[in-house]
Design an enzyme around this catalytic site. Structure first.
Site, mmCIF file in Angstrom:
data_model
loop_
_atom_site.group_PDB
_atom_site.id
_atom_site.type_symbol
_atom_site.label_atom_id
_atom_site.label_comp_id
_atom_site.label_asym_id
_atom_site.label_seq_id
_atom_site.Cartn_x
_atom_site.Cartn_y
_atom_site.Cartn_z
ATOM 1 N N GLY A 192 33.858 47.771 39.716
ATOM 2 C CA GLY A 192 33.138 47.669 38.456
ATOM 3 C C GLY A 192 33.775 48.295 37.241
ATOM 4 O O GLY A 192 33.279 48.138 36.125
ATOM 5 N N ARG A 247 33.497 32.583 31.225
ATOM 6 C CA ARG A 247 32.900 33.843 30.785
ATOM 7 C C ARG A 247 32.277 33.782 29.387
ATOM 8 O O ARG A 247 31.187 34.322 29.183
ATOM 9 C CB ARG A 247 33.912 35.001 30.890
ATOM 10 C CG ARG A 247 34.394 35.232 32.330
ATOM 11 C CD ARG A 247 35.255 36.487 32.472
ATOM 12 N NE ARG A 247 34.476 37.676 32.237
ATOM 13 C CZ ARG A 247 34.481 38.383 31.136
ATOM 14 N NH1 ARG A 247 35.287 38.074 30.135
ATOM 15 N NH2 ARG A 247 33.700 39.418 30.999
ATOM 16 N N GLU A 265 36.371 49.612 45.541
ATOM 17 C CA GLU A 265 36.432 48.144 45.563
ATOM 18 C C GLU A 265 36.680 47.551 44.181
ATOM 19 O O GLU A 265 35.877 46.761 43.681
ATOM 20 C CB GLU A 265 35.096 47.570 46.069
ATOM 21 C CG GLU A 265 34.667 47.998 47.432
ATOM 22 C CD GLU A 265 33.263 47.484 47.774
ATOM 23 O OE1 GLU A 265 32.504 47.094 46.852
ATOM 24 O OE2 GLU A 265 32.929 47.491 48.959
ATOM 25 N N PRO A 266 37.780 47.893 43.520
ATOM 26 C CA PRO A 266 38.007 47.330 42.189
ATOM 27 C C PRO A 266 38.381 45.849 42.261
ATOM 28 O O PRO A 266 39.066 45.419 43.183
ATOM 29 C CB PRO A 266 39.191 48.152 41.665
ATOM 30 C CG PRO A 266 39.917 48.601 42.882
ATOM 31 C CD PRO A 266 38.877 48.788 43.952
ATOM 32 N N TYR A 294 28.443 34.716 29.571
ATOM 33 C CA TYR A 294 28.060 36.069 29.134
ATOM 34 C C TYR A 294 28.316 36.302 27.650
ATOM 35 O O TYR A 294 28.298 37.457 27.213
ATOM 36 C CB TYR A 294 28.888 37.144 29.856
ATOM 37 C CG TYR A 294 29.143 37.001 31.323
ATOM 38 C CD1 TYR A 294 28.104 37.073 32.241
ATOM 39 C CD2 TYR A 294 30.445 36.847 31.803
ATOM 40 C CE1 TYR A 294 28.366 36.995 33.609
ATOM 41 C CE2 TYR A 294 30.705 36.772 33.167
ATOM 42 C CZ TYR A 294 29.668 36.847 34.056
ATOM 43 O OH TYR A 294 29.933 36.782 35.400
ATOM 44 N N ARG A 340 38.071 43.371 38.814
ATOM 45 C CA ARG A 340 38.518 43.102 37.442
ATOM 46 C C ARG A 340 39.637 44.029 36.966
ATOM 47 O O ARG A 340 40.608 43.584 36.354
ATOM 48 C CB ARG A 340 37.315 43.248 36.498
ATOM 49 C CG ARG A 340 37.583 42.863 35.052
ATOM 50 C CD ARG A 340 36.423 43.325 34.151
ATOM 51 N NE ARG A 340 35.133 42.969 34.702
ATOM 52 C CZ ARG A 340 34.478 41.842 34.430
ATOM 53 N NH1 ARG A 340 34.978 40.977 33.591
ATOM 54 N NH2 ARG A 340 33.305 41.603 35.001
ATOM 55 N N CYS A 366 31.022 18.421 27.206
ATOM 56 C CA CYS A 366 29.828 18.013 26.465
ATOM 57 C C CYS A 366 28.694 19.024 26.591
ATOM 58 O O CYS A 366 27.674 18.766 27.243
ATOM 59 C CB CYS A 366 29.374 16.647 26.947
ATOM 60 S SG CYS A 366 30.714 15.469 26.854
ATOM 61 N N GLU A 367 28.893 20.201 26.032
ATOM 62 C CA GLU A 367 27.896 21.276 25.997
ATOM 63 C C GLU A 367 28.184 22.093 24.748
ATOM 64 O O GLU A 367 29.343 22.454 24.507
ATOM 65 C CB GLU A 367 28.083 22.257 27.181
ATOM 66 C CG GLU A 367 27.910 21.691 28.561
ATOM 67 C CD GLU A 367 26.452 21.491 28.960
ATOM 68 O OE1 GLU A 367 25.563 22.123 28.345
ATOM 69 O OE2 GLU A 367 26.239 20.691 29.875
ATOM 70 N N TYR A 391 37.828 36.642 37.099
ATOM 71 C CA TYR A 391 36.667 35.780 36.851
ATOM 72 C C TYR A 391 37.034 34.632 35.917
ATOM 73 O O TYR A 391 36.247 34.225 35.063
ATOM 74 C CB TYR A 391 35.476 36.608 36.333
ATOM 75 C CG TYR A 391 35.155 37.759 37.275
ATOM 76 C CD1 TYR A 391 34.582 37.501 38.520
ATOM 77 C CD2 TYR A 391 35.486 39.068 36.969
ATOM 78 C CE1 TYR A 391 34.345 38.535 39.420
ATOM 79 C CE2 TYR A 391 35.251 40.115 37.866
ATOM 80 C CZ TYR A 391 34.671 39.829 39.084
ATOM 81 O OH TYR A 391 34.447 40.845 39.971
HETATM 82 C C1 LIG Z 1 32.074 42.097 42.336
HETATM 83 C C2 LIG Z 1 32.102 43.239 43.251
HETATM 84 C C3 LIG Z 1 33.107 44.206 43.140
HETATM 85 C C4 LIG Z 1 34.164 44.173 42.066
HETATM 86 O O1 LIG Z 1 33.660 44.275 40.781
HETATM 87 P P1 LIG Z 1 34.662 44.393 39.537
HETATM 88 O O2 LIG Z 1 33.777 44.540 38.380
HETATM 89 O O3 LIG Z 1 35.440 43.133 39.497
HETATM 90 O O4 LIG Z 1 35.529 45.580 39.792
HETATM 91 C C5 LIG Z 1 33.112 45.235 44.050
HETATM 92 N N1 LIG Z 1 32.172 45.320 45.022
HETATM 93 C C6 LIG Z 1 31.197 44.410 45.158
HETATM 94 C C7 LIG Z 1 30.214 44.551 46.242
HETATM 95 C C8 LIG Z 1 31.130 43.339 44.291
HETATM 96 O O5 LIG Z 1 30.151 42.437 44.425
#
Ligand SMILES: *Cc1c(COP(=O)(O)O)cnc(C)c1O
Length: 432
Positions: free
Chosen positions: A253, A329, A290-291, A333, A293, A359-360, A387
């Site tokens: 995240g 994106r 768990e990176p 968003y 992005r 067409c949007e 993404y």
């Molecule tokens: C999407 C996700 C991530 C990665 O999120 P990023 O914002 O891309 O770093 C990590 N763990 C889980 C469970 C996710 O669903």
């Protein structure tokens, strides 16, 4: 309407030299000429450097590893991308049976895989158990029982973590916030202990960890520390009850800069979290990060050609050959992506909305951008490595673009452009 002066993100592998943009050592215009547009271009150098920054922070000053990176492949799951990370030593975070198949296709060690996701099917759970993944992250009590049933049928044990919903506000876009009690993700904080007790009684379940993931594009460390403290409180409670946790998964995240965002630097961020774990006396736990992005976002651009300039009473439109089908994106968003002409021209600039052919009215890529462009010029849409392609669709029967990975002076086609005939080759008309 005046355009906002938003600085360019720090791109490292994508640089402008004498008015020409390069991907590492190759002019982007050469890539467009050779492979056509729209075109995704990734820099191996950028993703390698981002990975190394995380990994370095995972090892303490005495050389002891205190955490491991599991790349969240949903951000960009191209085989070449995940293979680069595997070779750098990364594990993976998966959210579907399809992603599991990708990880196995590149020969990833099953013990380096964690399987997350709020709605895993019985089939996907069986796939993961048969593969022998490190851990399944459980998001509901119903899913816990489903995993136990599947493991009973397969006559195997199921290693699990519970994904805690810590009820903290990650201060990001509501669509990518996942750790608030109103979100569909994770097990409500006040139900976590009860669920662990239940898990401990199930015949095929092995409790191995605890997990949380509070959202995406987070630019502030404070919500992470709040979530971490809440999770560590649970680990303490569990220990008192005789339930041992071996690993702590802190999710992903971390945000990137798309322009004027100001996320903490990877090393600083990782150190802050890992130091807090150690200070609280939990240095013995294996930590999983768990990176997604932050490993790939600024490692990619989307190249597109200007088809038409369309001046209007209220707005000028710069109509390009990429669309929401290639980069969703902005439509999804209202996300901001930097857009630059890849060849600087000495012509007057105007303010444009950069839009695609779909067409949007939601099909736009940038609004109110000051651009010095003419028809036929090429633009790079920046920060498109995460993404981007993975969210591409065939809406309007548009073939998905090719993906290229640049490594120094070399460019590799890591996914061929789709051709239109393939798009409907599996469809049939009814008999007469
Ligand atoms: C999407 C996700 C991530 C990665 O999120 P990023 O914002 O891309 O770093 C990590 N763990 C889980 C469970 C996710 O669903």
């Amino acid at each position: 309407m005046t355009s906002k002066a938003i600085p360019l993100p720090d791109l490292a592998g994508f640089t402008e030299r004498n008015g020409t943009w390069y991907a590492e050592e190759i002019p982007l215009s050469d890539l467009a000429k050779e492979f056509g547009t729209p075109l995704y271009v990734y820099s191996k150098k950028v993703l390698t450097e981002a990975y190394r920054a995380y990994d370095k922070a995972c090892v303490d000053s005495s050389g002891k590893r205190r955490a491991r990176v599991h790349y969240a492949m949903k951000a960009n799951s191209n085989l070449a991308v995940i293979d680069c990370f595997k070779k750098l030593g990364s594990g993976f975070d998966l959210v579907s049976g399809g992603e599991l198949a990708r990880a196995l296709a590149i020969g990833a060690d099953p013990k380096s895989l964690v399987f997350a996701g709020v709605g895993k099917s019985a089939h996907e759970i069986a796939q993961a158990l048969k593969a022998g993944v490190k851990c399944i992250n459980v998001e509901s009590i119903a899913e816990l029982h489903q995993i136990n049933r599947v493991a009973t049928n397969l006559n195997c044990r199921a290693p699990i973590s519970l994904r805690v919903n810590p009820d903290v506000d990650a201060q990001t876009h509501p669509y990518i916030s996942t750790g608030l009690k109103g979100n569909k993700f994770g097990i409500a904080y006040h139900e976590v202990l009860k669920t662990y007790r239940e898990a401990a009684l199930l015949s095929q379940i092995d409790v191995v960890g605890i997990d949380c993931h509070i959202g995406s594009q987070i630019t502030n460390t404070a919500p992470y520390l709040d979530a971490l403290d809440k999770v560590l409180e649970l680990v303490t409670q569990l220990k008192k009850e005789g339930i041992e946790i071996h690993h702590l998964d802190l999710g992903g995240g971390l945000g990137i800069s798309y322009g004027d965002d100001n996320p903490p630097d990877i090393t600083e961020f990782t150190n802050t979290l890992l130091n807090r774990v150690a200070e609280r006396g939990f240095g013995h736990l294996d930590i999983v990060l768990e990176p997604g992005r932050s490993l790939v976002g600024n490692a990619g651009v989307l190249l597109t050609q200007v088809e038409y300039l369309k001046p209007g009473a209220e707005k000028n439109f710069c109509i390009v050959d990429a669309a929401m089908t290639e980069l969703m994106r902005p439509a999804l968003y209202e996300a901001y992506h930097g857009i630059v002409p890849i060849q600087t021209k000495q012509i007057t600039s105007s303010t444009y909305d950069v839009v695609g052919p779909v067409c949007e009215s939601g099909d736009w890529l940038g609004r109110d951008r000051q651009l010095a462009v003419e028809e036929g010029d090429l633009l790079a849409i920046l920060s498109a490595g995460a993404y981007g392609f993975v969210m591409a669709s065939n809406y309007n029967t548009r073939p998905k673009p090719a993906e290229i990975m640049v490594d120094g002076k070399n460019a590799y086609v890591i996914r061929a452009r789709e051709n239109i005939a393939d798009l409907f080759s599996s469809e049939t008309t009814l008999p007469d």
